[in-house]
Design a protein around this motif. Sequence first.
Motif, PDB file in Angstrom:
ATOM      1  N   ASN A  77       7.388   8.982   0.024  1.00  0.00           N
ATOM      2  CA  ASN A  77       7.455   8.253  -1.001  1.00  0.00           C
ATOM      3  C   ASN A  77       7.527   7.637  -0.640  1.00  0.00           C
ATOM      4  O   ASN A  77       8.039   6.224  -2.306  1.00  0.00           O
ATOM      5  CB  ASN A  77       9.000   9.222  -1.149  1.00  0.00           C
ATOM      6  N   GLY A  78       7.568   6.233  -0.283  1.00  0.00           N
ATOM      7  CA  GLY A  78       7.694   4.710   0.192  1.00  0.00           C
ATOM      8  C   GLY A  78       6.443   3.956  -0.154  1.00  0.00           C
ATOM      9  O   GLY A  78       5.199   4.777  -0.115  1.00  0.00           O
ATOM     10  N   GLN A  79       6.677   2.564  -0.069  1.00  0.00           N
ATOM     11  CA  GLN A  79       5.467   1.708   0.123  1.00  0.00           C
ATOM     12  C   GLN A  79       5.334   0.650   1.398  1.00  0.00           C
ATOM     13  O   GLN A  79       6.294   0.737   1.604  1.00  0.00           O
ATOM     14  CB  GLN A  79       5.148   0.555  -1.363  1.00  0.00           C
TER      15      GLN A  79
ATOM     16  N   ALA B  94       0.622  -1.025   0.044  1.00  0.00           N
ATOM     17  CA  ALA B  94       0.113  -0.376  -0.434  1.00  0.00           C
ATOM     18  C   ALA B  94       1.068   1.567   0.360  1.00  0.00           C
ATOM     19  O   ALA B  94       1.394   0.689   0.681  1.00  0.00           O
ATOM     20  CB  ALA B  94      -0.974  -0.290   1.407  1.00  0.00           C
ATOM     21  N   THR B  95       0.345   2.279  -0.596  1.00  0.00           N
ATOM     22  CA  THR B  95       0.995   3.398  -0.723  1.00  0.00           C
ATOM     23  C   THR B  95       0.638   4.507   0.663  1.00  0.00           C
ATOM     24  O   THR B  95      -0.734   4.967   0.640  1.00  0.00           O
ATOM     25  CB  THR B  95       0.651   4.729  -2.264  1.00  0.00           C
TER      26      THR B  95
ATOM     27  N   GLU C  10       0.114   7.637   1.887  1.00  0.00           N
ATOM     28  CA  GLU C  10       0.289   9.020   1.283  1.00  0.00           C
ATOM     29  C   GLU C  10       0.951   9.830   2.282  1.00  0.00           C
ATOM     30  O   GLU C  10       0.962   9.974   4.066  1.00  0.00           O
ATOM     31  CB  GLU C  10      -1.858   9.386   2.279  1.00  0.00           C
TER      32      GLU C  10
END
Length: 237
Positions: free
Chosen positions: A235-237, A229-230, A232
């Motif tokens: 820059n990471g996941q 999941a990105t 919000e």
Amino acid sequence: MNKIIPTTEEAMAFIKDGSTLVVGGFGLCGIPEHLIAAVKNSGASNLTVVSNNCGVDDFGLGQLLENKQISKMVASYVGENKRFEQQFLNGELEVELVPQGTLAERLRAGGAGIPAFYTATGVDTPVAEGKEEKTFDGKRYIMERGIVGDVALVKAWKADPFGNLVYRKTSRNFNPLVAAAGKVTIVEVEELVDLGELDPDQIHTPGIYVQHIFVGDSFEKRIERRTVATVEGGNGQ
């Protein structure tokens, strides 16, 4: 009492054409990957396989479809395997879909020596077709048969030479039920410990259910479907 076998090939002597295999695992978690690969290499055919699912195309039980070694699959979920789908649609593979709780109870019953039981799960659905029905206390139930396999293939975390087993976290899943439901139970284990090293209160499967143990030296432990999941604003996941 030492139940250790040196190779998976030695275990294959118990699997014949037409055998019924009960196999532990949930998705790709807790599957006896070395033993499944050995079944593939053995060439045993016309197998009935009972397991929660049939792996993926190139790993787990899905490998047995490559050579069309499975003639019937009894499972709860079959949605991750394109080869499975194709063989079923072509009429090359018989499939019996079983509600997951019912499958677990059928294995538990088989291991406990209970030939059949009644459940409300599946009443008035295709699951009930051809099955005996009875009413208890005003509620309808269908009869389900216990499952006993010719050979059970199990994955455990630790074992001692007598076959007492400990599973690790979610890899426990169907493995204890499967271990009890085989006429011959073969276990693939990550770590072999000395007698007395396992806390008796922490043993999940007593050695009375286990005939043979193979100690693996490497495990792929593949993730069936990785979901990320990105975050919000990050820059990471």
